[in-house]
Design a protein around this motif. Structure first.
Motif, mmCIF file in Angstrom:
data_model
loop_
_atom_site.group_PDB
_atom_site.id
_atom_site.type_symbol
_atom_site.label_atom_id
_atom_site.label_comp_id
_atom_site.label_asym_id
_atom_site.label_seq_id
_atom_site.Cartn_x
_atom_site.Cartn_y
_atom_site.Cartn_z
ATOM 1 N N THR A 1 -5.013 0.393 -4.517
ATOM 2 C CA THR A 1 -5.191 0.499 -3.072
ATOM 3 C C THR A 1 -4.057 1.287 -2.434
ATOM 4 O O THR A 1 -4.280 2.155 -1.581
ATOM 5 C CB THR A 1 -5.261 -0.904 -2.438
ATOM 6 N N GLN A 2 -2.829 1.004 -2.839
ATOM 7 C CA GLN A 2 -1.677 1.717 -2.294
ATOM 8 C C GLN A 2 -1.723 3.191 -2.651
ATOM 9 O O GLN A 2 -1.397 4.056 -1.828
ATOM 10 C CB GLN A 2 -0.383 1.081 -2.832
ATOM 11 N N LEU B 1 -4.434 5.005 -3.169
ATOM 12 C CA LEU B 1 -5.462 5.632 -2.344
ATOM 13 C C LEU B 1 -4.977 5.831 -0.914
ATOM 14 O O LEU B 1 -5.283 6.848 -0.276
ATOM 15 C CB LEU B 1 -6.729 4.780 -2.355
ATOM 16 N N LEU B 2 -4.208 4.860 -0.402
ATOM 17 C CA LEU B 2 -3.659 5.000 0.948
ATOM 18 C C LEU B 2 -2.672 6.152 1.025
ATOM 19 O O LEU B 2 -2.669 6.936 1.986
ATOM 20 C CB LEU B 2 -2.971 3.688 1.367
ATOM 21 N N GLU B 3 -1.821 6.288 0.018
ATOM 22 C CA GLU B 3 -0.809 7.347 0.026
ATOM 23 C C GLU B 3 -1.425 8.733 -0.100
ATOM 24 O O GLU B 3 -0.893 9.709 0.421
ATOM 25 C CB GLU B 3 0.196 7.109 -1.105
ATOM 26 N N THR B 4 -2.554 8.830 -0.799
ATOM 27 C CA THR B 4 -3.205 10.131 -0.977
ATOM 28 C C THR B 4 -4.271 10.411 0.084
ATOM 29 O O THR B 4 -4.921 11.456 0.049
ATOM 30 C CB THR B 4 -3.859 10.207 -2.373
ATOM 31 N N GLY B 5 -4.479 9.469 1.001
ATOM 32 C CA GLY B 5 -5.452 9.673 2.061
ATOM 33 C C GLY B 5 -6.893 9.639 1.587
ATOM 34 O O GLY B 5 -7.769 10.243 2.211
ATOM 35 N N THR B 6 -7.162 8.932 0.501
ATOM 36 C CA THR B 6 -8.526 8.885 -0.058
ATOM 37 C C THR B 6 -9.108 7.474 -0.034
ATOM 38 O O THR B 6 -10.067 7.183 -0.739
ATOM 39 C CB THR B 6 -8.530 9.408 -1.506
ATOM 40 N N MET B 7 -8.544 6.596 0.793
ATOM 41 C CA MET B 7 -9.017 5.221 0.852
ATOM 42 C C MET B 7 -10.470 5.142 1.315
ATOM 43 O O MET B 7 -11.203 4.209 0.970
ATOM 44 C CB MET B 7 -8.122 4.416 1.806
ATOM 45 N N HIS B 8 -10.918 6.158 2.065
ATOM 46 C CA HIS B 8 -12.269 6.120 2.621
ATOM 47 C C HIS B 8 -13.359 6.175 1.550
ATOM 48 O O HIS B 8 -14.512 5.832 1.827
ATOM 49 C CB HIS B 8 -12.462 7.290 3.594
#
Length: 355
Positions: free
Chosen positions: A262-263, A265-272
């Motif tokens: 999760t972290q 994905l958040l750092e790479t801007g791909t959480m969506h």
């Protein structure tokens, strides 16, 4: 002029609708105010409809303002007298409820143990229950509404439509403790949930009846079966490392995604990519259109198949707002194709927002 009222009227309607919703949300105006506004404005519209086109249009927008404000008031503030939220208190207290499982249970595995943790963590299951009865003394009283239930343990065997009895501790949803904190209570109220129930043991849940006889429940269980089968196929064919990501990307089931991923994905801007949204719906529509084009299917027939496919995908996922929005956009466009009407992108987006 950015928008032309003659050819692009829906942005003005959308602005009036949003204004009505925000007005009621911020002021909590009594419900009787809005029918009075609608009645007076209709009379004004009849008076001005042949005398002044602009005043008549403003009257119609004011009617839209009042209708959406009334709808918001009815949804956000008005509940039945026996709604379960009226029995919830600020503090936890023992409660027992009977109700029908309203959605596929969400299972959250036990997180890794942390050094120095004060409380021991455990796996848990979350579900929404349509409450029918509440224990009062030695008997049961009829209640209505929805309650959010959190149970320590694995209750993935529960199905949509199952009637269950649950013993736990109930209270009102917690309000934010600090400025800027996530307002969990307001989010639940937007789902018409004003009570939460906590169970420390999965043995506190008893299945009274499997499934219900209504058509809606049967359809929900069918779609849930498709979703469970899809998740089972992923579990059978993928490794434990890739399974959580695939479950989130395809079905919107993100409970197994660990904190490290999760972290990242958040750092790479791909959480969506883990939230079923317009991206996923658009991909389903595009893939369907691609194969239909290979089969040389007509444009109108393709529109029908695309609408069917995106709706099926919507209902086997979480049916969240972003996915509904994208499905509505594709559906409106498909209807325009079937009706041989030229599509206006601004009107299309406005119609989607209104829905």
């Amino acid at each position: 002029m950015l928008f032309s009222p003659s050819y692009q009227p829906l942005p003005f309607v959308l602005a009036a609708a949003l204004g009505g919703i925000l007005f009621d949300k911020l002021t909590a105006t009594p419900a009787a105010f809005y029918p009075a506004i609608i009645f007076v404005t209709i009379i004004l519209w009849f008076f001005f409809r042949r005398r002044s086109q602009y005043i008549a249009a403003l009257c119609l927008l004011l009617i839209c303002f009042a209708v959406f404000a009334l709808r918001h008031h009815d949804y956000y503030y008005r509940f039945a007298e026996n709604d379960i939220g009226n029995f919830a208190k600020h503090e936890l207290y023992p409660a027992a409820v009977n109700g029908i499982v309203g959605e596929m249970p969400r299972y959250y595995p036990k997180p890794p143990d942390e050094t120095g943790a004060v409380f021991e963590s455990s796996d848990r299951t979350n579900l929404t229950l349509f409450v029918q009865q509440l224990r009062s003394g030695s008997g049961w009283i009829p209640v209505s509404g929805k309650i959010s239930v959190t149970i320590n343990g694995d209750l993935r065997h529960l199905r949509v439509g199952d009637t269950v009895q649950i013993f736990g501790r109930m209270r009102q949803p917690a309000q934010p403790q600090n400025p800027g904190d996530h307002n969990y209570a307001d989010m639940l109220r937007g789902l018409r949930i004003r009570a939460v129930l906590f169970c420390t043991n999965e043995n506190a849940v008893t299945v009274l009846k499997t499934g219900t006889g209504t058509l809606t429940a049967a359809l929900k269980r069918l779609l849930e079966t498709v979703r469970r089968q899809g998740l089972a196929n992923l579990e059978h064919r993928l490794s434990p490392q890739t399974l959580p990501l695939a479950e989130g990307m395809i079905f919107g089931v993100r409970q197994s995604v660990d904190e490290e991923l999760t972290q990242g994905l958040l750092e790479t801007g791909t959480m969506h990519i883990l939230a079923i949204s317009g991206l996923h719906i658009a991909l389903v529509g595009a893939i369907t259109a691609f194969f239909l084009r290979l089969l040389n299917v007509s444009r109108k027939t393709a529109a029908v198949f695309i609408i069917i496919c995106v709706f099926l995908y919507l209902f086997v996922t979480d049916v969240r707002t972003p996915a509904i929005r994208a499905t509505a956009l594709i559906t409106f466009y498909g209807i325009a194709v079937l009706a041989n009407r030229q599509t206006n992108f601004v009107n299309l987006l406005s119609a989607t927002a209104l829905l």
